[in-house]
Design a protein around this motif. Structure first.
Motif, PDB file in Angstrom:
ATOM      1  N   ALA A 385       0.816  -1.227   0.000  1.00 18.28           N
ATOM      2  CA  ALA A 385       0.000   0.000   0.000  1.00 18.28           C
ATOM      3  C   ALA A 385       0.841   1.265   0.000  1.00 18.28           C
ATOM      4  O   ALA A 385       0.457   2.286   0.566  1.00 18.28           O
ATOM      5  CB  ALA A 385      -0.973   0.006   1.185  1.00 18.28           C
ATOM      6  N   VAL A 386       2.038   1.233  -0.599  1.00 26.80           N
ATOM      7  CA  VAL A 386       2.854   2.431  -0.768  1.00 26.80           C
ATOM      8  C   VAL A 386       3.056   2.654  -2.266  1.00 26.80           C
ATOM      9  O   VAL A 386       3.366   1.712  -3.001  1.00 26.80           O
ATOM     10  CB  VAL A 386       4.214   2.291  -0.064  1.00 26.80           C
ATOM     11  CG1 VAL A 386       5.103   3.503  -0.363  1.00 26.80           C
ATOM     12  CG2 VAL A 386       4.020   2.132   1.435  1.00 26.80           C
ATOM     13  N   MET A 387       2.865   3.902  -2.734  1.00 27.77           N
ATOM     14  CA  MET A 387       3.009   4.205  -4.149  1.00 27.77           C
ATOM     15  C   MET A 387       4.462   4.484  -4.500  1.00 27.77           C
ATOM     16  O   MET A 387       5.228   5.010  -3.685  1.00 27.77           O
ATOM     17  CB  MET A 387       2.151   5.425  -4.506  1.00 27.77           C
ATOM     18  CG  MET A 387       0.674   5.263  -4.187  1.00 27.77           C
ATOM     19  SD  MET A 387      -0.093   3.973  -5.186  1.00 27.77           S
ATOM     20  CE  MET A 387      -0.082   4.770  -6.790  1.00 27.77           C
ATOM     21  N   LEU A 604       2.869   0.084 -11.626  1.00 21.39           N
ATOM     22  CA  LEU A 604       3.437   1.330 -11.114  1.00 21.39           C
ATOM     23  C   LEU A 604       2.445   2.478 -11.167  1.00 21.39           C
ATOM     24  O   LEU A 604       2.758   3.582 -10.702  1.00 21.39           O
ATOM     25  CB  LEU A 604       4.695   1.695 -11.924  1.00 21.39           C
ATOM     26  CG  LEU A 604       5.864   0.704 -11.816  1.00 21.39           C
ATOM     27  CD1 LEU A 604       6.907   1.016 -12.896  1.00 21.39           C
ATOM     28  CD2 LEU A 604       6.506   0.780 -10.436  1.00 21.39           C
ATOM     29  N   GLY A 605       1.300   2.251 -11.789  1.00 22.04           N
ATOM     30  CA  GLY A 605       0.306   3.313 -11.927  1.00 22.04           C
ATOM     31  C   GLY A 605       0.632   4.288 -13.035  1.00 22.04           C
ATOM     32  O   GLY A 605       0.112   5.414 -13.041  1.00 22.04           O
ATOM     33  N   TRP A 606       1.508   3.888 -13.984  1.00 19.58           N
ATOM     34  CA  TRP A 606       1.879   4.764 -15.088  1.00 19.58           C
ATOM     35  C   TRP A 606       0.883   4.611 -16.233  1.00 19.58           C
ATOM     36  O   TRP A 606       0.272   3.551 -16.426  1.00 19.58           O
ATOM     37  CB  TRP A 606       3.289   4.421 -15.593  1.00 19.58           C
ATOM     38  CG  TRP A 606       4.384   4.742 -14.610  1.00 19.58           C
ATOM     39  CD1 TRP A 606       4.244   5.356 -13.403  1.00 19.58           C
ATOM     40  CD2 TRP A 606       5.761   4.429 -14.756  1.00 19.58           C
ATOM     41  NE1 TRP A 606       5.463   5.459 -12.770  1.00 19.58           N
ATOM     42  CE2 TRP A 606       6.409   4.903 -13.587  1.00 19.58           C
ATOM     43  CE3 TRP A 606       6.526   3.817 -15.728  1.00 19.58           C
ATOM     44  CZ2 TRP A 606       7.783   4.764 -13.391  1.00 19.58           C
ATOM     45  CZ3 TRP A 606       7.890   3.678 -15.539  1.00 19.58           C
ATOM     46  CH2 TRP A 606       8.503   4.161 -14.374  1.00 19.58           C
ATOM     47  N   GLU A 607       0.775   5.660 -17.035  1.00 20.30           N
ATOM     48  CA  GLU A 607      -0.046   5.600 -18.231  1.00 20.30           C
ATOM     49  C   GLU A 607       0.593   4.655 -19.244  1.00 20.30           C
ATOM     50  O   GLU A 607       1.820   4.568 -19.337  1.00 20.30           O
ATOM     51  CB  GLU A 607      -0.178   6.994 -18.860  1.00 20.30           C
ATOM     52  CG  GLU A 607      -0.944   7.988 -18.005  1.00 20.30           C
ATOM     53  CD  GLU A 607      -2.424   7.622 -17.903  1.00 20.30           C
ATOM     54  OE1 GLU A 607      -2.932   6.987 -18.852  1.00 20.30           O
ATOM     55  OE2 GLU A 607      -3.051   7.951 -16.875  1.00 20.30           O
ATOM     56  N   PRO A 608      -0.204   3.943 -20.030  1.00 17.36           N
ATOM     57  CA  PRO A 608       0.369   3.051 -21.058  1.00 17.36           C
ATOM     58  C   PRO A 608       1.273   3.827 -22.020  1.00 17.36           C
ATOM     59  O   PRO A 608       0.907   4.880 -22.517  1.00 17.36           O
ATOM     60  CB  PRO A 608      -0.875   2.504 -21.772  1.00 17.36           C
ATOM     61  CG  PRO A 608      -1.976   2.622 -20.767  1.00 17.36           C
ATOM     62  CD  PRO A 608      -1.684   3.857 -19.974  1.00 17.36           C
ATOM     63  N   GLY A 609       2.445   3.300 -22.248  1.00 15.58           N
ATOM     64  CA  GLY A 609       3.385   3.938 -23.162  1.00 15.58           C
ATOM     65  C   GLY A 609       4.300   4.952 -22.514  1.00 15.58           C
ATOM     66  O   GLY A 609       5.209   5.482 -23.184  1.00 15.58           O
TER      67      GLY A 609
END
Length: 717
Positions: A385-387, A604-609
């Motif tokens: 639960a840590v980003m 990681l919660g990143w946008e695709p690409g």
């Protein structure tokens, strides 16, 4: 003929039971059929003992049979499951067999444990000494090695042996396993001299011993046994053991009988030993195994063996490991067993993290075999639960470069990978390059020697690769050609071999891949082959208003480090989950790395690409920088653009060197960076080919038999 009734049927091991399509069922469920009351050949048992787990659930039986000639025999009875049916079978439990009396042990968490050989003696001892917990191991001395001793961790153990040689063998084996499993102490009682052969606790009960008399016997015998190692009996002991030399060596080998001997695919010998309730894996030639082996010899046989005796015994164990032991692939820090990635926490309990497509968890007894080196430090217990954004405030670089640093961290923890990008940290003095390298290594492979100096030669480089998962070279001022080539080979997986020191021809070698981290002020990726494998990141200077003290920085970092590690493991799990459905339209030089990070992005919660955008920009910028630093590439581009813009040029290396010498400056032509001979130019053209390709120049080499020609043209031609 001597038969072990406690051996699994057909000598099969637990792992082989799966191939036989049946398994042992413990504890016995309420729906199980009724256990048979007699044996088909031995008839009805004269005595039946029930084995229970700590909660009191039935695990199985051990039955005693009286044979017609006055002899006795024992048979274990366990429940098995075959497809669609449960039935009882006269066979032992598989490995990790239960001790007799686990329910009593759990009910008395601080009581001393008295061990006898056999269930009848254990029951008799319990009647005589109700304040103690009496136990035994199924199968006698031959079965001790297959019993789970972990319930005895932290307990005081006293072994009451039968008064005969098998009784002493059982007692020594039991003490050895109890000690290695974490028992607080384990001693063997000395039986009275006047008793008959085979005398035990059951005989004492039948003879009318009282509880007080038995307690006094245990106390006196225990004191005698405890005082024995410090008594001056060295000469006497040596005389009593003065047998043939061959027997003495055999006794030394017995000290390793509880160790699992095995070997790696590279034919290196290892042993798995059990210490304090966990398994440790060491090379037979390591100091750790030699210390354990020497201690076990001293523990079992009192005398201290000589160095040559231990060396001889180790050579025999090595042969056993190579010829008779199973083959396993050992890992350092990370690994992949075909189903899950593993990360060794390197703590004292030898725990590891299992990472699957569904998440990750800390495992107390990992099934994979991790090796440890003396310089390894433990990782913290990862937290959930840590980003990953919590890491951003510790990294002083641009957003795109920050993504590449995170990508390198994920790749370093991804045990499935066989290629790693090289992370090259650059920046001016005061930008915190060494601190950043130390921080990144604390997340991937913390070590007592976190920063390495540039190795002197390839042998030093191999030694470093053998002893760590991550190689972090600090304050590098120059990357020599051999060093650059070695890093490239290590990043994408290759073999290194050289002659072992002080030998005529024995090989010293390494094969595999490792993450590499470089930091330094100058550009460290000037060579095109290294640049293609690298993530070139530039750290920003830390101004005086933003600079922290070392104590404050590392204190803040230690607080967040477990959470950051957990966030990176989430990304590894995401990579496993999305691996098969990820498809890159364009595959760069480090295609596997790009594939892995694209699959890991959701974790990681990143946008695709987002990763590929940063990675592509970094590769283009690195290529531009490397091109400008390669005088041969710059000269060829000028030569083609100005003198052969349409049809290109073809000729020998000698002819090309003449043309290039004509258009470059006198100073460059005389410098050590310019090829002086045609063969040197040919090699320089090969290295410059990827850089020229990015500028639209295609280089091709061909042979006509008499000549070796170089063809240079625009890619559109």
């Amino acid at each position: 003929m001597t038969v072990d009734p406690f051996a699994p049927i057909s000598g099969g091991e637990h792992s082989k039971q799966g191939t036989r399509n049946w398994r042992c069922v413990v504890p016995v469920p309420e729906t199980a059929p009724k256990a048979p009351s007699s044996h088909s050949k031995l008839g009805r048992p004269s005595k039946v003992w029930r084995y229970r787990d700590p909660q009191g659930n039935l695990l199985g039986f051990v039955c005693r049979f009286e044979e017609g000639n006055g002899a006795k025999s024992f048979r274990p009875l366990t429940l098995i499951e075959e497809p669609g049916v449960l039935r009882w079978r006269w066979q032992a439990w598989p490995d990790n067999r239960p001790l007799y009396g686990l329910d009593k042990l759990a009910a008395n968490p601080t009581a001393t444990v008295l061990v006898t050989e056999g269930e009848k003696a254990a029951d008799a001892a319990q009647e005589l000494l109700p304040d103690l917990v009496t136990m035994t191991a199924p199968g006698g001395s031959n079965g001790v090695g297959k019993v789970d001793f972990s319930p005895l961790k932290g307990r005081i153990v006293i072994v009451w042996p039968d008064a005969d040689d098998p009784g002493q063998k059982f007692a020594k084996a039991f003490c050895a396993r109890a000690t290695s499993s974490g028992a607080a102490s384990a001693v063997i009682l000395s039986t009275p001299k006047e008793v008959s052969q085979g005398w035990d606790a059951a005989d004492a009960l039948e003879a009318g011993w009282t509880s007080k008399q038995t307690a006094e016997f245990v106390r006196q015998a225990q004191e005698t046994e405890t005082a024995e190692p410090t008594a001056p009996k060295k000469t006497t002991a040596r005389k009593s053991q003065s047998g043939p030399k061959k027997n003495k060596r055999g006794s030394i080998l017995d000290a390793a009988k509880d160790a699992e001997l095995w070997h790696s695919p590279q034919k290196q010998a290892f042993a798995t030993i059990f210490v304090n309730g966990h398994a440790e894996h060491w090379p037979l030639e390591s100091k750790s195994f030699k210390r354990w082996f020497s201690a076990r010899i001293h523990e079992l046989f009192v005398h201290i063996p000589s160095g040559p005796s231990i060396s001889d015994a180790l050579r025999i164990l090595e042969v056993k490991a190579l010829e008779d032991g199973p083959c396993f692939q050992p890992f350092i820090r990370t690994g992949f067993d075909g189903k899950a990635c593993w990360l060794d926490l390197a703590d004292d309990a030898w725990r590891a993290v299992r990472i699957t497509r569904h998440g990750w968890e800390v495992i107390d007894r990992p099934p994979v075999k991790f090796l440890r080196t003396e310089t390894m430090e433990p990782l913290p217990d990862p937290e959930k639960a840590v980003m990953i954004e919590e890491l951003r405030s510790f990294v002083n670089t641009s957003d795109d470069d920050y993504k590449l640093i995170v990508a390198w961290l994920v790749a370093s923890l991804f045990g499935k990978t066989r290629t790693y990008p090289v992370l090259a940290l650059g920046g001016e003095q005061g930008s915190g390059k060494s601190t950043m390298a130390r921080l990144l290594r604390s997340l991937t492979d913390p070590s007592h020697v976190s920063a390495l100096a540039t190795p002197r030669d390839e042998r030093d480089f191999i030694v470093m690769a053998l002893n760590a998962h991550v190689l972090s070279f600090d304050n590098v001022s120059k990357v020599e050609p051999w060093f650059s080539d070695s890093i490239c080979r290590l990043a994408t997986g290759a073999g290194f071999i050289t002659r072992k020191l002080h030998s005529d021809g024995d090989p010293f070698w390494f094969h595999g891949s490792k993450p590499v981290l470089l930091n330094g002020i100058p550009s460290l990726t000037e060579r095109a082959d290294l640049a293609e494998r690298s993530l070139t990141v530039r750290l920003q200077r830390i101004d005086e208003t933003s600079r922290q003290s070392e104590d404050a920085f590392w204190r803040a970092w230690e607080n967040i480090r477990p959470g950051i590690l957990g966030a990176l493991l989430d990304a590894v799990s995401s990579a496993l989950r999305n691996w098969d459905k990820t498809d890159l339209k364009q595959k760069p030089r480090m295609a596997d790395f790009a594939h892995m990070m694209t699959a890991a992005e959701p974790g990681l919660g990143w946008e695709p690409g987002a990763f590929m955008e940063a990675y592509t920009a970094n590769r283009q910028a690195t290529t531009e920088a490397v091109f400008e630093s390669d005088p041969v590439a710059v000269a060829i581009l000028k030569f083609i653009q100005e003198e052969h813009p349409t049809n290109g040029w073809e000729g020998t290396a000698t002819e090309l060197l003449g043309h290039l010498n004509r258009i470059v400056s006198e100073d460059l032509r005389r410098s050590r960076f310019w090829p002086a001979k045609p063969n040197a130019l040919g090699n320089a053209v090969d290295r410059a080919a990827p850089l020229l390709r990015h500028r639209g120049i295609q280089t091709t080499k061909r042979s006509t038999g008499a000549k070796r020609l170089i063809f240079l043209c625009h890619e559109t031609k």
